[in-house]
Design a protein around this motif. Structure first.
Motif, PDB file in Angstrom:
ATOM      1  N   ARG A 194       0.825  -1.207   0.000  1.00 51.17           N
ATOM      2  CA  ARG A 194       0.000   0.000   0.000  1.00 51.17           C
ATOM      3  C   ARG A 194       0.866   1.267   0.000  1.00 51.17           C
ATOM      4  O   ARG A 194       0.512   2.271  -0.612  1.00 51.17           O
ATOM      5  N   LYS A 195       2.004   1.213   0.685  1.00 46.94           N
ATOM      6  CA  LYS A 195       2.899   2.374   0.739  1.00 46.94           C
ATOM      7  C   LYS A 195       3.425   2.709  -0.651  1.00 46.94           C
ATOM      8  O   LYS A 195       3.494   3.882  -1.027  1.00 46.94           O
ATOM      9  N   ILE A 196       3.795   1.684  -1.414  1.00 43.44           N
ATOM     10  CA  ILE A 196       4.286   1.905  -2.781  1.00 43.44           C
ATOM     11  C   ILE A 196       3.186   2.502  -3.646  1.00 43.44           C
ATOM     12  O   ILE A 196       3.399   3.464  -4.390  1.00 43.44           O
ATOM     13  N   VAL A 197       1.982   1.946  -3.539  1.00 43.94           N
ATOM     14  CA  VAL A 197       0.847   2.448  -4.324  1.00 43.94           C
ATOM     15  C   VAL A 197       0.526   3.891  -3.948  1.00 43.94           C
ATOM     16  O   VAL A 197       0.304   4.742  -4.811  1.00 43.94           O
ATOM     17  N   SER A 198       0.519   4.180  -2.656  1.00 47.82           N
ATOM     18  CA  SER A 198       0.197   5.529  -2.185  1.00 47.82           C
ATOM     19  C   SER A 198       1.196   6.560  -2.699  1.00 47.82           C
ATOM     20  O   SER A 198       0.815   7.681  -3.050  1.00 47.82           O
ATOM     21  N   GLN A 199       2.471   6.191  -2.734  1.00 47.04           N
ATOM     22  CA  GLN A 199       3.478   7.103  -3.270  1.00 47.04           C
ATOM     23  C   GLN A 199       3.229   7.396  -4.735  1.00 47.04           C
ATOM     24  O   GLN A 199       3.337   8.548  -5.182  1.00 47.04           O
ATOM     25  N   GLN A 200       2.879   6.369  -5.483  1.00 52.30           N
ATOM     26  CA  GLN A 200       2.590   6.562  -6.904  1.00 52.30           C
ATOM     27  C   GLN A 200       1.353   7.443  -7.096  1.00 52.30           C
ATOM     28  O   GLN A 200       1.323   8.304  -7.979  1.00 52.30           O
ATOM     29  N   VAL A 201       0.335   7.236  -6.267  1.00 53.30           N
ATOM     30  CA  VAL A 201      -0.863   8.074  -6.340  1.00 53.30           C
ATOM     31  C   VAL A 201      -0.480   9.536  -6.120  1.00 53.30           C
ATOM     32  O   VAL A 201      -0.912  10.431  -6.853  1.00 53.30           O
ATOM     33  N   SER A 202       0.340   9.786  -5.107  1.00 54.50           N
ATOM     34  CA  SER A 202       0.707  11.160  -4.778  1.00 54.50           C
ATOM     35  C   SER A 202       1.468  11.822  -5.930  1.00 54.50           C
ATOM     36  O   SER A 202       1.305  13.022  -6.181  1.00 54.50           O
ATOM     37  N   PHE A 203       2.298  11.053  -6.633  1.00 50.19           N
ATOM     38  CA  PHE A 203       3.047  11.595  -7.771  1.00 50.19           C
ATOM     39  C   PHE A 203       2.095  12.081  -8.861  1.00 50.19           C
ATOM     40  O   PHE A 203       2.205  13.222  -9.342  1.00 50.19           O
ATOM     41  N   TYR A 204       1.141  11.234  -9.222  1.00 47.38           N
ATOM     42  CA  TYR A 204       0.220  11.609 -10.299  1.00 47.38           C
ATOM     43  C   TYR A 204      -0.803  12.652  -9.845  1.00 47.38           C
ATOM     44  O   TYR A 204      -1.262  13.461 -10.649  1.00 47.38           O
ATOM     45  N   ASP A 205      -1.132  12.667  -8.558  1.00 47.15           N
ATOM     46  CA  ASP A 205      -1.982  13.732  -8.021  1.00 47.15           C
ATOM     47  C   ASP A 205      -1.319  15.093  -8.226  1.00 47.15           C
ATOM     48  O   ASP A 205      -1.970  16.071  -8.610  1.00 47.15           O
ATOM     49  N   THR A 206      -0.022  15.153  -7.941  1.00 50.57           N
ATOM     50  CA  THR A 206       0.706  16.410  -8.065  1.00 50.57           C
ATOM     51  C   THR A 206       0.836  16.824  -9.520  1.00 50.57           C
ATOM     52  O   THR A 206       0.638  17.999  -9.872  1.00 50.57           O
ATOM     53  N   LEU A 207       1.134  15.859 -10.396  1.00 46.85           N
ATOM     54  CA  LEU A 207       1.248  16.161 -11.824  1.00 46.85           C
ATOM     55  C   LEU A 207      -0.052  16.713 -12.382  1.00 46.85           C
ATOM     56  O   LEU A 207      -0.058  17.712 -13.109  1.00 46.85           O
ATOM     57  N   ARG A 208      -1.167  16.081 -12.055  1.00 49.79           N
ATOM     58  CA  ARG A 208      -2.449  16.513 -12.606  1.00 49.79           C
ATOM     59  C   ARG A 208      -2.881  17.858 -12.038  1.00 49.79           C
ATOM     60  O   ARG A 208      -3.647  18.583 -12.679  1.00 49.79           O
ATOM     61  N   SER A 209      -2.392  18.193 -10.861  1.00 49.51           N
ATOM     62  CA  SER A 209      -2.736  19.475 -10.247  1.00 49.51           C
ATOM     63  C   SER A 209      -1.989  20.623 -10.925  1.00 49.51           C
ATOM     64  O   SER A 209      -2.557  21.699 -11.159  1.00 49.51           O
ATOM     65  N   ILE A 210      -0.724  20.393 -11.261  1.00 48.24           N
ATOM     66  CA  ILE A 210       0.066  21.413 -11.954  1.00 48.24           C
ATOM     67  C   ILE A 210      -0.405  21.569 -13.395  1.00 48.24           C
ATOM     68  O   ILE A 210      -0.503  22.680 -13.919  1.00 48.24           O
ATOM     69  N   ASP A 211      -0.709  20.435 -14.035  1.00 44.35           N
ATOM     70  CA  ASP A 211      -1.171  20.456 -15.430  1.00 44.35           C
ATOM     71  C   ASP A 211      -2.510  19.734 -15.531  1.00 44.35           C
ATOM     72  O   ASP A 211      -2.555  18.516 -15.729  1.00 44.35           O
ATOM     73  N   PRO A 212      -3.625  20.467 -15.386  1.00 36.53           N
ATOM     74  CA  PRO A 212      -4.944  19.817 -15.408  1.00 36.53           C
ATOM     75  C   PRO A 212      -5.297  19.200 -16.759  1.00 36.53           C
ATOM     76  O   PRO A 212      -6.282  18.461 -16.863  1.00 36.53           O
TER      77      PRO A 212
END
Length: 272
Positions: A194-212
């Motif tokens: 779950r920790k690995i998955v959560s880190q990946q989620v956070s990466f793409y969350d940040t990317l989509r926030s900067i570039d919607p």
């Protein structure tokens, strides 16, 4: 560091709020690109740090801790406010693990985040002894000298290179592949997945926030959030079974078929 608009911060807040929502319609893209320029790495970390710095004040958080120590049965809006602050800590902790050269969140910041979780569990469950114990330690970690040291460290974190960042993400996925290959997982192994998955989620969350307009980041964010949500529900069951004496947390157990299928698909699609 770049500074981002209120709209960008709001998009990140929304994305973090959706981190455990299971969307049955989400599917992984056929190809997952690992490219992430140095500028994007720098911007991602800058946004995560700004999200933490501007989301609350030290005085507010200390006030919330004191309020729960005085009365653990506070109304829902107060509990949600604490939850949102903790979510900012967790998101920045993922950012430190992802983007820093050391791929670590630092002891003081890590322990503060962990303490906030234990404190939250204590007031949720009405555990007075744990509430006082973790509250006292948490107040120490939120003292002005510690706070100033943590903030200085966060602002002077050495960030990973583009090639190093790609290598780190691939290494994480290789670890995930090994874990998922087990027919059964212990509680610790489940947590590691779950920790690995959560880190990946956070990466793409940040990317989509900067570039919607980044459709791949949005798709991966939602697909990984579905896995994260399913695993969160399962983790709650595991903890409940442990507390009720039905099953030890560390007793190996089979993964839910839906979770396993999604994880295996992620590993199969990920370039390694």
């Amino acid at each position: 560091m770049n500074t981002f608009s209120t709209e960008t911060l709001d998009r990140l807040f929304t994305a973090v709020e959706e981190d455990d929502i299971v969307d049955a319609e989400t599917t992984l893209p056929t190809e997952i690109s690992l490219r992430c320029s140095q500028d994007k790495i720098d911007d991602n970390y800058a946004l995560c740090l700004q999200f933490w710095e501007q989301g609350f004040t030290r005085e507010e958080l200390v006030g919330l801790v004191d309020a729960f120590l005085a009365n653990p049965d506070l109304p829902t809006p107060v509990r949600m406010r604490y939850k949102y602050i903790r979510a900012r800590y967790k998101h920045l902790r993922f950012a430190l693990r992802l983007y820093s050269k050391a791929h670590e969140s630092g002891r003081l910041f890590h322990f503060t985040t962990v303490l906030m979780g234990h404190f939250q569990d204590a007031f949720r469950n009405g555990n007075q002894s744990n509430l006082k114990y973790y509250g006292a330690i948490l107040r120490l970690f939120l003292s002005k000298p510690v706070w100033s040291l943590v903030r200085y460290t966060l602002r002077h974190t050495r960030l990973e290179s583009e090639s190093g960042f790609i290598a780190y993400r691939q290494d994480q996925m290789r670890k995930l592949r090994v874990l998922v290959a087990n027919p059964k997982l212990t509680g610790k192994q489940f947590h590691d997945v779950r920790k690995i998955v959560s880190q990946q989620v956070s990466f793409y969350d940040t990317l989509r926030s900067i570039d919607p307009h980044n459709s791949e980041a949005l798709t991966l964010s939602r697909s990984l959030a579905a896995i994260n949500g399913l695993m969160g529900d399962k983790h709650d069951e595991m903890v409940a079974d442990k507390l009720a004496g039905r099953r030890s947390y560390d007793e190996p157990a089979e993964l839910n078929a839906d979770i396993r299928q999604r994880l295996e698909l992620l590993v199969a699609h990920y370039p390694m």
